[in-house]
Motif scaffolding. Sequence first.
Motif, PDB file in Angstrom:
ATOM      1  N   PRO A 198       8.717   9.298  -0.198  1.00 18.28           N
ATOM      2  CA  PRO A 198       9.584   8.194   0.252  1.00 18.28           C
ATOM      3  C   PRO A 198       9.950   8.375   1.726  1.00 18.28           C
ATOM      4  CG  PRO A 198      10.315   9.061  -1.852  1.00 18.28           C
ATOM      5  CD  PRO A 198       9.268  10.003  -1.365  1.00 18.28           C
ATOM      6  N   ALA A 199      10.059   7.276   2.428  1.00 20.55           N
ATOM      7  CA  ALA A 199      10.296   7.333   3.869  1.00 20.55           C
ATOM      8  C   ALA A 199      11.734   7.707   4.203  1.00 20.55           C
ATOM      9  CB  ALA A 199       9.950   5.998   4.511  1.00 20.55           C
ATOM     10  N   ALA A 200      12.697   7.304   3.369  1.00 20.44           N
ATOM     11  CA  ALA A 200      14.114   7.557   3.683  1.00 20.44           C
ATOM     12  C   ALA A 200      14.903   7.847   2.415  1.00 20.44           C
ATOM     13  CB  ALA A 200      14.695   6.347   4.416  1.00 20.44           C
ATOM     14  N   PRO A 201      14.646   8.964   1.740  1.00 18.43           N
ATOM     15  CA  PRO A 201      15.332   9.250   0.474  1.00 18.43           C
ATOM     16  C   PRO A 201      16.761   9.757   0.692  1.00 18.43           C
ATOM     17  CG  PRO A 201      13.862  11.043   1.052  1.00 18.43           C
ATOM     18  CD  PRO A 201      13.675   9.998   2.102  1.00 18.43           C
ATOM     19  N   VAL A 202      17.752   8.995   0.212  1.00 13.23           N
ATOM     20  CA  VAL A 202      19.158   9.423   0.313  1.00 13.23           C
ATOM     21  C   VAL A 202      19.889   9.287  -1.024  1.00 13.23           C
ATOM     22  CG1 VAL A 202      19.335   8.888   2.782  1.00 13.23           C
ATOM     23  CG2 VAL A 202      19.871   7.117   1.090  1.00 13.23           C
ATOM     24  N   ARG A 203      19.350   8.497  -1.946  1.00 18.65           N
ATOM     25  CA  ARG A 203      20.052   8.226  -3.201  1.00 18.65           C
ATOM     26  C   ARG A 203      20.195   9.502  -4.034  1.00 18.65           C
ATOM     27  NH1 ARG A 203      21.274   3.849  -6.303  1.00 18.65           N
ATOM     28  NH2 ARG A 203      21.280   4.152  -8.559  1.00 18.65           N
ATOM     29  N   VAL A 258       0.831  -1.201   0.000  1.00 18.74           N
ATOM     30  CA  VAL A 258       0.000   0.000   0.000  1.00 18.74           C
ATOM     31  C   VAL A 258       0.868   1.254   0.000  1.00 18.74           C
ATOM     32  CG1 VAL A 258      -1.568   1.355   1.451  1.00 18.74           C
ATOM     33  CG2 VAL A 258      -2.026  -1.076   1.024  1.00 18.74           C
ATOM     34  N   ASP A 259       1.918   1.267   0.829  1.00 19.01           N
ATOM     35  CA  ASP A 259       2.795   2.439   0.889  1.00 19.01           C
ATOM     36  C   ASP A 259       3.555   2.643  -0.410  1.00 19.01           C
ATOM     37  OD1 ASP A 259       1.938   2.925   3.450  1.00 19.01           O
ATOM     38  OD2 ASP A 259       3.769   2.225   4.430  1.00 19.01           O
ATOM     39  N   MET A 260       4.009   1.549  -1.027  1.00 14.05           N
ATOM     40  CA  MET A 260       4.750   1.672  -2.285  1.00 14.05           C
ATOM     41  C   MET A 260       3.858   2.225  -3.397  1.00 14.05           C
ATOM     42  SD  MET A 260       7.816   1.250  -3.345  1.00 14.05           S
ATOM     43  CE  MET A 260       8.599   1.493  -4.930  1.00 14.05           C
TER      44      MET A 260
END
Length: 291
Positions: free
Chosen positions: A284-289, A272-274
């Motif tokens: 996004p929950a943790a975007p670092v890229r 569901v979240d995706m």
Amino acid sequence: MSATQHALRLGERTFSPGEVAIMAIVNRTTDSFYDGGVTFAFDAAIKAIETAVTAGADIIDIGGVRAGPGPEVTIAEEIDRTVPLIAAVRAAHPTVVLSVDTWRADVAREAIAAGADLINDTWAGTDPGLVKVAAETGAGLVCSHTGGLEPRTIAGKVHYDDVVVDVIEQTSGAAERAAEAGVRRDGLLIDPTHDFGKATVHSLELTRRLDELVATGWPVLVALSRKDFVGETLDLPVAERLSGTLAATAISVWHGARVVRAHDVAATRQVVDMVASIKGDRPPAAPVRSI
């Protein structure tokens, strides 16, 4: 033309358009098609609910009678199976939404008095008293489609000229009548009720065309978890239907389903979240890229 989606209010929670709620299934039955009765014992049910809440469930759906054929469960026994559990969960989780899976008005009234916020009627208003209970108590109500089946029966050969049209007419009509009878509009949902009164081809078509139900403006609940239409499509037993269930879940959420009823809460929450993030409804929950 699509009708505007509105906020869905259940208990202490308000779910905005674009926000999808996970409804965890906890059945106090001895003969569940999924687990055979693993959560029938009170302590086992409590443990399962704690696990579901931790995994991201927004709604806990508590039932006391197997949907399919089986030994009779009286009203008194259904109340005994569901109401004390609802009361215990309400005390432990004041803000979680609690749903009672019943088609009986007497059970629903007792469940709401114990803390339930939603009546999940999977048998399409067989007991007309459910609407009165919801109207008098302020509880939410699920309006479902069964093709005219009586509770706890399985359809024989089924034919619809257009199953989606039939589902829309029946569920939307029931929701409108419930609202006219005093049930809160922001507490009403419609459920195409996959497998109930339907062949596998009908459940697949409902999933493929779920956006047409969403276009009615009523929040749509889907109950897909490990159902026979998944098993028959993939030729798999209940224990091996998770991947197929999650595929159907992703399609349904993409089309706009607002509530997803699930046995496997953690996996369903990820799907569901995706989908919500792909649609742009959730960052996004943790975007670092490459930042």
